[in-house]
Design a protein around this motif. Structure first.
Motif, PDB file in Angstrom:
ATOM      1  N   ASN A   1       0.988  -1.264   0.230  1.00 39.32           N
ATOM      2  CA  ASN A   1       0.147   0.028   0.077  1.00 39.32           C
ATOM      3  C   ASN A   1       0.847   1.388  -0.022  1.00 39.32           C
ATOM      4  O   ASN A   1       0.857   2.203   0.835  1.00 39.32           O
ATOM      5  CB  ASN A   1      -0.941  -0.087   1.236  1.00 39.32           C
ATOM      6  CG  ASN A   1      -1.818   0.989   1.289  1.00 39.32           C
ATOM      7  OD1 ASN A   1      -2.310   1.951   0.339  1.00 39.32           O
ATOM      8  ND2 ASN A   1      -2.350   1.510   2.098  1.00 39.32           N
TER       9      ASN A   1
ATOM     10  N   TYR B   1     -13.948   8.385   1.007  1.00 45.40           N
ATOM     11  CA  TYR B   1     -13.343   8.078  -0.297  1.00 45.40           C
ATOM     12  C   TYR B   1     -11.899   8.140   0.102  1.00 45.40           C
ATOM     13  O   TYR B   1     -10.947   7.003  -0.338  1.00 45.40           O
ATOM     14  CB  TYR B   1     -13.672   8.980  -1.549  1.00 45.40           C
ATOM     15  CG  TYR B   1     -12.665   8.434  -2.686  1.00 45.40           C
ATOM     16  CD1 TYR B   1     -12.774   7.066  -3.175  1.00 45.40           C
ATOM     17  CD2 TYR B   1     -12.104   9.336  -3.383  1.00 45.40           C
ATOM     18  CE1 TYR B   1     -12.038   6.757  -4.516  1.00 45.40           C
ATOM     19  CE2 TYR B   1     -10.990   9.124  -4.499  1.00 45.40           C
ATOM     20  CZ  TYR B   1     -11.228   7.763  -4.988  1.00 45.40           C
ATOM     21  OH  TYR B   1     -10.466   7.489  -6.055  1.00 45.40           O
TER      22      TYR B   1
ATOM     23  N   ARG C   1     -10.536   5.291   2.046  1.00 44.64           N
ATOM     24  CA  ARG C   1     -10.092   4.121   1.270  1.00 44.64           C
ATOM     25  C   ARG C   1      -9.016   4.375   0.617  1.00 44.64           C
ATOM     26  O   ARG C   1      -8.190   3.293   0.496  1.00 44.64           O
ATOM     27  CB  ARG C   1     -11.428   4.060   0.401  1.00 44.64           C
ATOM     28  CG  ARG C   1     -12.880   3.757   0.872  1.00 44.64           C
ATOM     29  CD  ARG C   1     -13.900   2.953  -0.015  1.00 44.64           C
ATOM     30  NE  ARG C   1     -13.887   3.619  -1.408  1.00 44.64           N
ATOM     31  CZ  ARG C   1     -14.773   4.452  -1.449  1.00 44.64           C
ATOM     32  NH1 ARG C   1     -15.662   4.738  -0.702  1.00 44.64           N
ATOM     33  NH2 ARG C   1     -14.907   4.855  -2.759  1.00 44.64           N
ATOM     34  N   LEU C   2      -8.501   5.450   0.171  1.00 47.21           N
ATOM     35  CA  LEU C   2      -7.158   5.603  -0.508  1.00 47.21           C
ATOM     36  C   LEU C   2      -6.087   5.363   0.544  1.00 47.21           C
ATOM     37  O   LEU C   2      -5.179   4.631   0.144  1.00 47.21           O
ATOM     38  CB  LEU C   2      -7.112   7.112  -1.137  1.00 47.21           C
ATOM     39  CG  LEU C   2      -8.129   7.447  -2.282  1.00 47.21           C
ATOM     40  CD1 LEU C   2      -7.848   8.990  -2.562  1.00 47.21           C
ATOM     41  CD2 LEU C   2      -7.673   6.611  -3.315  1.00 47.21           C
TER      42      LEU C   2
ATOM     43  N   ARG D   1      -8.013   0.589  -0.020  1.00 49.13           N
ATOM     44  CA  ARG D   1      -9.156  -0.077  -0.400  1.00 49.13           C
ATOM     45  C   ARG D   1      -9.330   0.206  -1.792  1.00 49.13           C
ATOM     46  O   ARG D   1     -10.119  -0.289  -2.463  1.00 49.13           O
ATOM     47  CB  ARG D   1     -10.189   0.209   0.562  1.00 49.13           C
ATOM     48  CG  ARG D   1      -9.878  -0.362   1.872  1.00 49.13           C
ATOM     49  CD  ARG D   1     -11.149  -0.044   2.707  1.00 49.13           C
ATOM     50  NE  ARG D   1     -10.942  -0.545   4.163  1.00 49.13           N
ATOM     51  CZ  ARG D   1     -11.610   0.057   5.107  1.00 49.13           C
ATOM     52  NH1 ARG D   1     -12.638   0.852   5.192  1.00 49.13           N
ATOM     53  NH2 ARG D   1     -11.231  -0.630   6.283  1.00 49.13           N
ATOM     54  N   ASP D   2      -8.983   1.456  -2.327  1.00 44.46           N
ATOM     55  CA  ASP D   2      -8.989   1.973  -3.664  1.00 44.46           C
ATOM     56  C   ASP D   2      -7.735   2.392  -4.249  1.00 44.46           C
ATOM     57  O   ASP D   2      -7.178   3.464  -3.752  1.00 44.46           O
ATOM     58  CB  ASP D   2     -10.179   3.108  -3.779  1.00 44.46           C
ATOM     59  CG  ASP D   2     -10.371   3.699  -5.036  1.00 44.46           C
ATOM     60  OD1 ASP D   2      -9.395   3.386  -5.855  1.00 44.46           O
ATOM     61  OD2 ASP D   2     -11.545   3.859  -5.615  1.00 44.46           O
ATOM     62  N   ARG D   3      -7.324   1.674  -5.036  1.00 46.12           N
ATOM     63  CA  ARG D   3      -5.915   1.962  -5.658  1.00 46.12           C
ATOM     64  C   ARG D   3      -5.702   2.482  -6.990  1.00 46.12           C
ATOM     65  O   ARG D   3      -4.660   2.629  -7.741  1.00 46.12           O
ATOM     66  CB  ARG D   3      -4.840   0.714  -5.478  1.00 46.12           C
ATOM     67  CG  ARG D   3      -4.899   0.309  -4.131  1.00 46.12           C
ATOM     68  CD  ARG D   3      -3.901  -0.960  -3.992  1.00 46.12           C
ATOM     69  NE  ARG D   3      -3.910  -1.589  -2.453  1.00 46.12           N
ATOM     70  CZ  ARG D   3      -2.751  -2.186  -1.967  1.00 46.12           C
ATOM     71  NH1 ARG D   3      -2.059  -2.703  -2.692  1.00 46.12           N
ATOM     72  NH2 ARG D   3      -3.057  -2.723  -1.056  1.00 46.12           N
ATOM     73  N   ASN D   4      -6.853   3.049  -7.500  1.00 48.63           N
ATOM     74  CA  ASN D   4      -6.960   3.690  -8.794  1.00 48.63           C
ATOM     75  C   ASN D   4      -7.607   4.927  -8.833  1.00 48.63           C
ATOM     76  O   ASN D   4      -8.858   5.117  -9.714  1.00 48.63           O
ATOM     77  CB  ASN D   4      -7.673   2.328  -9.762  1.00 48.63           C
ATOM     78  CG  ASN D   4      -6.759   1.236  -9.950  1.00 48.63           C
ATOM     79  OD1 ASN D   4      -5.623   1.225 -10.516  1.00 48.63           O
ATOM     80  ND2 ASN D   4      -7.464  -0.089  -9.145  1.00 48.63           N
ATOM     81  N   PRO D   5      -7.218   6.154  -8.033  1.00 44.84           N
ATOM     82  CA  PRO D   5      -7.955   7.183  -8.285  1.00 44.84           C
ATOM     83  C   PRO D   5      -7.608   7.641  -9.526  1.00 44.84           C
ATOM     84  O   PRO D   5      -6.443   7.553 -10.125  1.00 44.84           O
ATOM     85  CB  PRO D   5      -7.300   7.920  -7.140  1.00 44.84           C
ATOM     86  CG  PRO D   5      -5.887   7.139  -6.639  1.00 44.84           C
ATOM     87  CD  PRO D   5      -6.197   5.724  -6.899  1.00 44.84           C
ATOM     88  N   SER D   6      -8.615   8.813  -9.993  1.00 42.36           N
ATOM     89  CA  SER D   6      -8.329   9.276 -11.246  1.00 42.36           C
ATOM     90  C   SER D   6      -7.129  10.459 -11.046  1.00 42.36           C
ATOM     91  O   SER D   6      -6.778  10.883 -10.033  1.00 42.36           O
ATOM     92  CB  SER D   6      -9.528  10.081 -11.467  1.00 42.36           C
ATOM     93  OG  SER D   6      -9.928  11.119 -10.845  1.00 42.36           O
TER      94      SER D   6
END
Length: 287
Positions: A8, A54, A57-58, A62-67
């Motif tokens: 991470n 959100y 999560r970053l 938990r979310d590894r593809n932010p824009s």
């Protein structure tokens, strides 16, 4: 590298940078019972225009593809410079790659010839700051520039090297930030894992700086060092990529006091025995 939280890296970087931005820098009024250094997660989210959930999560992976737009907003809130912003974007762009075959870092024969002809301190380093080759003037300037030694290890663990630098504290921060940049997404590189692990165990200062997640390019600059024989030297430093290695040269302003001292150092090194390492060290494995 255990501190990267099992892959991470994005979350580790966001948290480290968040803790370095003060509320005042972010335009947040002082006051309140703040139990965390820097900004709170919800403050970063608000300033970046994303939801607190959100952002959480970053940080937690938990979310590894932010824009790219989200990353640009976070870079602005976290006050990242161009190098740090590029590094942040690269954490998301990186993708798993197949294992690469290990190969030694190799100094081309022509570079050995160049080192022998140069009358200024010059040496060749690898990605992990291993000294692969050096000329007589480099060793006269600092015995820690002999082939087979590692500049980072000397810098943090050798008291003589620490006394050598006029502003060791500032140089230490830049050195560790440069290591972060050099590693990039090669976090499983055995050479880097070994070096970071050793320094983290042996040096409190290294551990503190490593936890900041600073990144910086070490392209060159000007530094002042203290030589135990000739005294202070103000030297320019340039780093020149050659194939897979880096040629580093130190040189003073022409006809300056440091120029005179460097010529004196050259004369002293020639008057006595020296094994000034102009030969290459054993190959250092590298993937």
């Amino acid at each position: 590298m255990k501190d990267e939280e099992s892959g991470n890296r994005l979350g580790s970087y966001l948290r480290a940078r968040r803790e370095l931005v003060s509320p005042a820098q972010a335009g947040i009024p002082p006051g309140g019972n703040r139990r965390v250094p820097g900004l709170r997660r919800e403050e970063v989210a608000l300033l970046a225009g994303i939801s607190p959930d959100y952002y959480l999560r970053l940080e937690r992976g938990r979310d590894r593809n932010p824009s790219p737009q989200v990353l640009e907003s976070l870079a602005r809130v976290l006050r990242l410079d161009d190098v740090e912003r590029t590094y942040l974007l690269g954490l998301v762009a990186a993708r798993p790659r197949p294992p690469r075959r290990k190969r030694p870092e190799h100094v081309p024969a022509r570079v050995h010839q160049l080192l022998a002809h140069l009358q200024i301190p010059a040496f060749v380093e690898g990605r992990a700051f291993d000294v692969l080759a050096s000329n007589a003037m480099a060793v006269a300037l600092s015995p820690r520039l002999r082939p087979g030694l590692n500049r980072l290890r000397s810098f943090f663990l050798d008291p003589e090297e620490q006394a050598f630098h006029q502003d060791w504290t500032k140089a230490a921060a830049g050195f560790v930030a440069g290591l972060r940049t050099a590693i990039g997404d090669d976090t499983d590189d055995p050479r880097f894992v070994e070096l970071v692990g050793e320094l983290a165990l042996a040096s409190q200062r290294f551990r503190t700086l490593w936890a900041r997640h600073d990144v910086r390019n070490l392209d060159g600059g000007t530094t002042t060092v203290h030589h135990p024989v000739v005294g202070d030297l103000r030297l320019h430093r340039d780093k020149l990529p050659i194939d897979d290695v880096i040629l580093v040269v130190y040189y003073p302003d022409k006809d300056s006091g440091s120029d005179e001292k460097l010529r004196l150092l050259a004369a002293l090194s020639q008057s006595g025995p020296t094994d000034a390492a102009h030969s290459e060290s054993p190959d250092i494995p590298h993937p």
